[in-house]
Design a protein around this motif. Structure first.
Motif, short mmCIF file in Angstrom:
data_model
loop_
_atom_site.label_atom_id
_atom_site.label_comp_id
_atom_site.label_asym_id
_atom_site.label_seq_id
_atom_site.Cartn_x
_atom_site.Cartn_y
_atom_site.Cartn_z
N GLU A 127 4.55 -2.73 -0.70
CA GLU A 127 4.45 -3.61 -1.87
C GLU A 127 3.82 -2.88 -3.05
OE1 GLU A 127 2.85 -8.07 -3.12
OE2 GLU A 127 2.50 -7.32 -1.09
N THR A 128 2.84 -2.03 -2.78
CA THR A 128 2.21 -1.24 -3.85
C THR A 128 3.24 -0.33 -4.50
OG1 THR A 128 0.06 -1.28 -2.72
CG2 THR A 128 0.40 0.44 -4.38
N GLY A 129 4.10 0.30 -3.68
CA GLY A 129 5.13 1.17 -4.23
C GLY A 129 6.14 0.42 -5.07
N GLU B 221 5.77 3.66 -11.03
CA GLU B 221 5.49 4.81 -11.87
C GLU B 221 4.24 5.57 -11.44
OE1 GLU B 221 4.72 1.57 -12.30
OE2 GLU B 221 4.41 1.24 -14.45
N ALA B 222 3.53 5.06 -10.43
CA ALA B 222 2.28 5.70 -9.98
C ALA B 222 2.40 6.07 -8.51
CB ALA B 222 1.09 4.76 -10.19
N PRO B 223 1.84 7.23 -8.12
CA PRO B 223 1.99 7.68 -6.74
C PRO B 223 1.04 6.97 -5.78
CG PRO B 223 0.70 9.28 -7.97
CD PRO B 223 1.14 8.21 -8.95
N SER B 224 1.59 6.55 -4.65
CA SER B 224 0.77 6.04 -3.55
C SER B 224 1.37 6.57 -2.27
CB SER B 224 0.72 4.51 -3.54
OG SER B 224 2.02 3.98 -3.36
N SER B 225 0.55 6.79 -1.27
CA SER B 225 1.07 7.37 -0.04
C SER B 225 0.14 7.04 1.11
CB SER B 225 1.21 8.88 -0.17
OG SER B 225 -0.03 9.48 -0.50
N ILE B 226 0.72 6.99 2.32
CA ILE B 226 -0.06 6.82 3.54
C ILE B 226 -0.35 8.20 4.11
CG2 ILE B 226 -0.02 5.95 5.90
CD1 ILE B 226 1.62 3.62 4.98
N ILE C 278 -4.61 5.86 6.13
CA ILE C 278 -5.16 5.27 4.92
C ILE C 278 -4.12 5.30 3.82
CG2 ILE C 278 -7.58 5.80 5.43
CD1 ILE C 278 -7.32 8.27 3.70
N LEU C 279 -4.22 4.37 2.91
CA LEU C 279 -3.34 4.30 1.75
C LEU C 279 -4.09 4.87 0.55
CD1 LEU C 279 -0.83 3.31 0.14
CD2 LEU C 279 -2.01 1.10 -0.09
N LEU C 280 -3.59 5.95 -0.03
CA LEU C 280 -4.16 6.52 -1.25
C LEU C 280 -3.39 5.97 -2.45
CD1 LEU C 280 -4.89 10.30 -0.51
CD2 LEU C 280 -6.48 8.38 -0.61
N GLN C 281 -4.12 5.62 -3.52
CA GLN C 281 -3.52 4.97 -4.68
C GLN C 281 -3.83 5.77 -5.94
OE1 GLN C 281 -4.93 1.00 -2.55
NE2 GLN C 281 -4.11 0.54 -4.57
N GLY C 282 -3.04 6.80 -6.19
CA GLY C 282 -3.27 7.67 -7.34
C GLY C 282 -2.76 7.09 -8.64
N ARG C 283 -3.40 7.46 -9.74
CA ARG C 283 -2.97 7.12 -11.11
C ARG C 283 -2.73 5.64 -11.32
NH1 ARG C 283 1.31 12.11 -11.81
NH2 ARG C 283 -0.16 13.76 -11.23
N GLY C 284 -3.57 4.82 -10.67
CA GLY C 284 -3.53 3.39 -10.93
C GLY C 284 -2.57 2.60 -10.08
N ALA C 285 -1.98 3.20 -9.05
CA ALA C 285 -1.07 2.45 -8.18
C ALA C 285 -1.81 1.27 -7.57
CB ALA C 285 -0.53 3.37 -7.08
#
Length: 348
Positions: free
Chosen positions: A30-32, A37-42, A50-57
């Protein structure tokens, strides 16, 4: 559980961990979708993923990534799915954007509007410059001066501490806006109990030691209460700005409410002591700032009688906050020992 990394360049990269890996993947998907436009990844595998939420994701703070994409924007705070703060540069003027879930924007704006309408206010507050309710974004003017947190080694620190106390007293003496909420002792007890629940769940090695003191703090909070006054409810050195010429500015009125005046005073005192425990200032300097702050506030006996209970509640809450930061565990025994010992700052 929310957490944050700080990169070598100072970039904030928050994230989340879920005990249920299936839930983690749902939130990541859902975050993706909501922040393409912002990177997120498990990162990781199975229960340690863990879910990382870069650049405001962020699936709930959808207004954050576009703000961070503007030239000169800098992320100051990002609490996943709760709130974020971004510094902006607009035509050479510094502004700050606050991003919250859309259903919280109206309350934030109304609190500041209520303060603007009150006559007799002696302190400055940020001006609302823009609001996008659909995206949960508000943009505010910057306050003049330097935060009290960044002033301890400056010549005007004690003058600023005195003026901060006087400004808080002015806030407490303002009339209560119509429809303002209440945060009395029972609500503060609920805050303490919520922190204790999280401590038992996530940092059990500290929970038993803290629980004994927490029970005493709760008992003291529930003794005779004082009349409700207008409260900031998050009043401490990072929220207080000093322009060097006598003017105080106050930030963040998200939690504006009515309650016992001792809560705000005690929270400020607990943070003065915290800075000494963190090694930012000496205990002598911390006590001097606390003393001048109280002198500026000029508490009556009714408030003084309630200060020990609320200062213990503030210290207990801070202890729980820093229990979630293992690098700060060396402070916890001293904070624990200070509970239920009465005020650490003498009052004349």
């Amino acid at each position: 559980m929310a957490f944050e990394y700080i990169s070598d360049t100072g970039e904030i990269v928050p994230g989340q961990w879920f005990s249920d890996v299936g839930r983690l993947k749902e939130v990541a998907d859902e975050t993706g979708r909501r922040s393409p436009e912002a990177p997120s990844s498990i990162i990781g595998r199975d229960v340690i993923s863990i879910l990382l939420q870069g650049r405001g994701a962020d699936r709930k703070l959808t207004g954050l990534p576009p703000l961070l994409a503007t030239p000169g924007a800098r992320l100051f705070v990002h609490r996943p799915e709760r709130r974020a703060v971004v510094r902006l540069n607009s035509d050479g003027q510094t502004q700050f954007a606050k991003i919250v879930p859309p259903d919280r924007v109206n309350g934030l704006v109304e609190n500041c509007a209520a303060l603007e309408r009150l006559a007799g206010r002696s302190f400055a507050i940020p001006r609302l410059l823009d609001a996008d309710i659909r995206r949960g974004v508000t943009v505010w003017s910057a306050l003049a001066g330097t935060s009290l947190h960044d002033l301890p080694h400056e010549a005007g620190y004690l003058d600023a501490s005195f003026a901060a106390g006087r400004a808080l007293r002015n806030l407490h003496d303002l009339p209560l806006p119509e429809g303002i909420g209440r945060h009395m002792a029972t609500a503060e007890v609920a805050v303490v109990e919520n922190w204790m629940r999280m401590l038992r769940e996530y940092v059990p090695q500290w929970a038993d030691q803290v629980a004994v003191q927490a029970a005493r703090v709760v008992k003291r909070l529930m003794t005779a209460q004082t009349p409700a006054r207008l409260l900031h409810r998050d009043f401490y050195d990072k929220q207080i700005f000093w322009d060097g010429g006598g003017q105080i500015g106050l930030l963040d009125f998200d939690t504006l409410t009515a309650g016992e005046a001792a809560l705000d005073v005690a929270n400020a005192l607990a943070h003065f002591e915290l800075r000494a425990l963190m090694g930012d200032v000496s205990f002598v300097h911390s006590q001097a700032a606390s003393g001048t702050f109280l002198e500026g506030y000029a508490p009556d006996q009714e408030i003084l009688d309630r200060l020990p209970a609320y200062q213990d509640a503030s210290t207990l809450r801070l202890l729980c906050v820093y229990a979630f930061r293992p690098t700060s565990w060396k402070m916890l025994p001293a904070m624990l020992a200070s509970l239920n010992q009465g005020m650490t700052i003498p009052v004349e």
